[in-house]
Design an enzyme around this catalytic site. Structure first.
Site, mmCIF file in Angstrom:
data_model
loop_
_atom_site.group_PDB
_atom_site.id
_atom_site.type_symbol
_atom_site.label_atom_id
_atom_site.label_comp_id
_atom_site.label_asym_id
_atom_site.label_seq_id
_atom_site.Cartn_x
_atom_site.Cartn_y
_atom_site.Cartn_z
ATOM 1 C CG ASP A 190 1.976 -6.336 0.205
ATOM 2 O OD1 ASP A 190 1.633 -7.383 -0.371
ATOM 3 O OD2 ASP A 190 1.202 -5.392 0.433
ATOM 4 C CG ASN A 222 -3.161 -5.197 8.795
ATOM 5 O OD1 ASN A 222 -2.568 -4.291 9.372
ATOM 6 N ND2 ASN A 222 -3.792 -5.010 7.646
ATOM 7 N N PRO A 230 -4.215 0.611 10.380
ATOM 8 C CG PRO A 230 -2.956 1.948 8.938
ATOM 9 C CD PRO A 230 -3.057 0.549 9.486
ATOM 10 C CD1 TRP A 277 -3.400 0.548 1.122
ATOM 11 C CD2 TRP A 277 -2.078 2.347 1.274
ATOM 12 N NE1 TRP A 277 -4.208 1.668 1.138
ATOM 13 C CE2 TRP A 277 -3.412 2.797 1.227
ATOM 14 C CE3 TRP A 277 -1.069 3.303 1.359
ATOM 15 C CZ2 TRP A 277 -3.772 4.137 1.271
ATOM 16 C CZ3 TRP A 277 -1.412 4.652 1.395
ATOM 17 C CH2 TRP A 277 -2.744 5.059 1.352
ATOM 18 C CB CYS A 314 -6.600 -1.905 0.144
ATOM 19 S SG CYS A 314 -6.540 -1.651 1.929
ATOM 20 N N GLY A 315 -6.887 -4.843 1.617
ATOM 21 C CA GLY A 315 -7.680 -5.732 2.456
ATOM 22 C C GLY A 315 -8.870 -5.078 3.111
ATOM 23 C CG HIS A 316 -8.750 -2.912 5.888
ATOM 24 N ND1 HIS A 316 -7.380 -3.008 5.919
ATOM 25 C CD2 HIS A 316 -9.197 -3.704 6.899
ATOM 26 C CE1 HIS A 316 -7.019 -3.791 6.916
ATOM 27 N NE2 HIS A 316 -8.095 -4.228 7.518
#
Length: 547
Positions: free
Chosen positions: A177, A433, A436, A108, A215-217
């Site tokens: 990553d 993880n 943030p 990221w 992105c994982g979120h």
């Protein structure tokens, strides 16, 4: 004049088979080390050695990988954790080294600040695949330099004085990553090779599809089948074995929040794929094609899809079976029948699950997982912690650690995942993880924030990391300083930067020395016989003001 049939001087043909056999024996001995006691390799030592060249290369990554394994093994056995965060650049890596025993390199952060195309963007892994390896190299070269600089400083001082000097381990292992591997299996292998060549000690790879990686979120995550991700993990291990490196492979699963999967080919995924249970509906793709051909666009198409989804009553097959059992007047003791079905169908393919339901007297069930497929052809899936556990158990024999990406910092969910994995593989190391992307203030009170890492460590999460702390801390101090500087000029630098640096003993306050000026002066003097009129740290250097 050179012969047209010059013999390779590195290989004596009469000794070639003996050398091969000796190297195969060495690899088998290497694999017998306790380091690999839980690792499954679906290939042979002979296959690995035959892929190597004649020149044996010793990669620094190997020393760093061994160091990382020792750290995580020790932490896991003590139910402790190594915790770190995403590092942006060399200044940061030297400061992290004082306090943290590993370093993280985030895709990221690299996507937004360090793409090798110089074009920033969000975390969609659409940057060139050299991007993150290049950042690893950037940091690793800095680690090596500051280690050399410190060693020279210590050896230049009398032994009696060295206890007063810094003795920082700058060579903290780097975990990076690898996103989804940036393509097919040979792309995964080439990416792994790059990471090893650049100095990485470990890499993580996720089970999303490469072309739609998020992105994982973020929303819209598309999984690949379990078998495809296992192939990626095997590719990483095979490439590292070819290079003779103990590289750590961390398997990440995005199954907790995923909503789509590329294919239904792997029976281990079948229990989580959603099907339409309303037989009166035509397939969604057919309906959408007809609507498009009639001139519908944008919001109109979305409304049609939303209406179809509301009527489809999408369910996992097991849930559909249990609902039929509970609503059927012909089934006595539905609770017992449902329990028998769920126990017997666990881990089975959809075809096998249908047969089990039929054998228990369950009426025929309408369940169509093709009907809700998206226009791209993806199947719909109901993710969740159970889906992530299912995948983690499948990945465990091929991964050194496993990470489940999650929506929230939920201790109970983390516990459920850890217990699910450890029920089958009690020695499996886990990663977490500390994102943030979570609102930590609303997620838990400060006293729980302070103990969260320790509580997770007790569950086996031996490596934890804040992916983007480097980005956020840089943004915070930059905003704070720029605002103050615009208001009070040089007072801002003195109060916010230089004075705190001096009070805290931050070595960068003497930035010339930190950058290696003294070390490079000594290199010049070594070459010129001990005298240099152009020494950077000679008389007149302004850094004398800080003595």
């Amino acid at each position: 004049m050179a012969s047209k049939n010059m013999v390779n001087p590195a290989v004596e043909p009469s000794m070639e088979d003996d050398l091969f056999a000796r190297e195969v024996a060495e690899v088998k001995q290497w694999w017998s080390d306790p380091r690999w006691r839980y690792t499954k390799r679906p290939f042979t030592a002979e296959q690995i050695v035959s892929k190597r060249g004649n020149l044996k290369i010793e990669y620094p990554s190997n020393a760093q990988s061994k160091k990382l394994w020792k750290i995580l093994e020790g932490r896991f056995q003590k139910r402790d954790a190594s915790y770190t965060y995403g590092c942006l650049e060399p200044t940061m890596v030297t400061q992290m080294a004082k306090y943290l025993d590993t370093v993280y390199v985030s895709g990221w952060q690299s996507s937004s600040t360090a793409s090798s195309s110089d074009e920033p963007g969000p975390d969609l892994a659409d940057y060139p695949y050299t991007t993150v390896p290049n950042k690893v190299s950037h940091l690793f070269m800095a680690q090596l330099f500051h280690d050399r600089k410190q060693r020279h400083e210590r050896l230049s001082a009398p032994k009696s004085e060295r206890s007063k000097l810094q003795n920082i381990d700058y060579l903290r292992p780097i975990i990076a990553d690898a996103d989804t591997g940036h393509g097919g299996l040979t792309a995964v292998m080439k990416l792994t090779k790059l990471f090893i060549e650049k100095g990485a000690a470990g890499i993580h790879i996720e089970d999303q599809a490469p072309g739609t990686k998020k992105c994982g979120h973020m929303a819209g995550k598309v999984l690949v089948p379990i078998s495809e991700h296992i192939n990626r993990l095997v590719a990483i291990r095979a490439q590292a074995d070819i290079m003779g490196v103990d590289l750590l492979a961390i398997a990440r699963t995005d199954a907790e929040a995923a909503t789509l999967i590329t294919t239904s080919i792997d029976p281990r995924d079948h229990a989580f794929i959603l099907g339409c249970t309303n037989p009166s509906l035509q397939p969604l793709a057919d309906l959408m094609n007809t609507a498009e051909q009639s001139g519908k666009t944008g919001d109109q198409l979305q409304a049609i899809e939303d209406e179809w989804m509301a009527k489809a009553n999408l369910k996992r097959f097991d849930d559909a079976v249990v609902d039929v059992i509970n609503s059927s007047s012909s089934i006595r003791n539905p609770k017992d029948v449902a329990a028998k079905y769920l126990q017997a169908a666990k881990g089975k393919s959809n075809r096998e699950a249908r047969a089990i339901a039929s054998s228990l007297g369950v009426p025929e069930i309408f369940f169509d997982w093709d009907s809700p497929r998206t226009r791209e052809g993806y199947f719909r899936i109901k993710g969740g912690c159970d889906c992530a556990i299912n995948r983690a158990i499948a990945y465990a024999p091929y991964a050194d650690a496993i990470w489940m990406e999650s929506k929230l910092p939920d201790y109970e969910q983390a516990k459920e995942f850890a217990e699910g994995v450890h029920a089958v593989y009690p020695e499996q190391k886990l990663a977490y993880n500390l994102s943030p992307s979570f609102n930590w203030k609303t997620a838990m009170p400060r006293d729980e924030q302070e103990t969260y890492i320790r509580r997770l460590a007790g569950l086996g999460y031996c490596w934890q990391f804040i992916t983007l702390a480097g980005l956020h801390t840089t943004a915070l101090i930059s905003d704070r300083f720029a605002r103050a500087y615009s208001e009070v000029g040089m007072r801002a630098y003195g109060e916010l930067v230089q004075e705190p640096e001096m009070e805290l003993g931050v070595d960068v306050v003497k930035h010339q020395k930190w950058s290696g000026a003294t070390y490079v002066d000594e290199l010049q003097k070594m070459v010129t016989g001990g005298v240099s009129s152009t020494a950077a740290m000679g008389k007149g250097v302004t850094e004398d003001q800080f003595h």
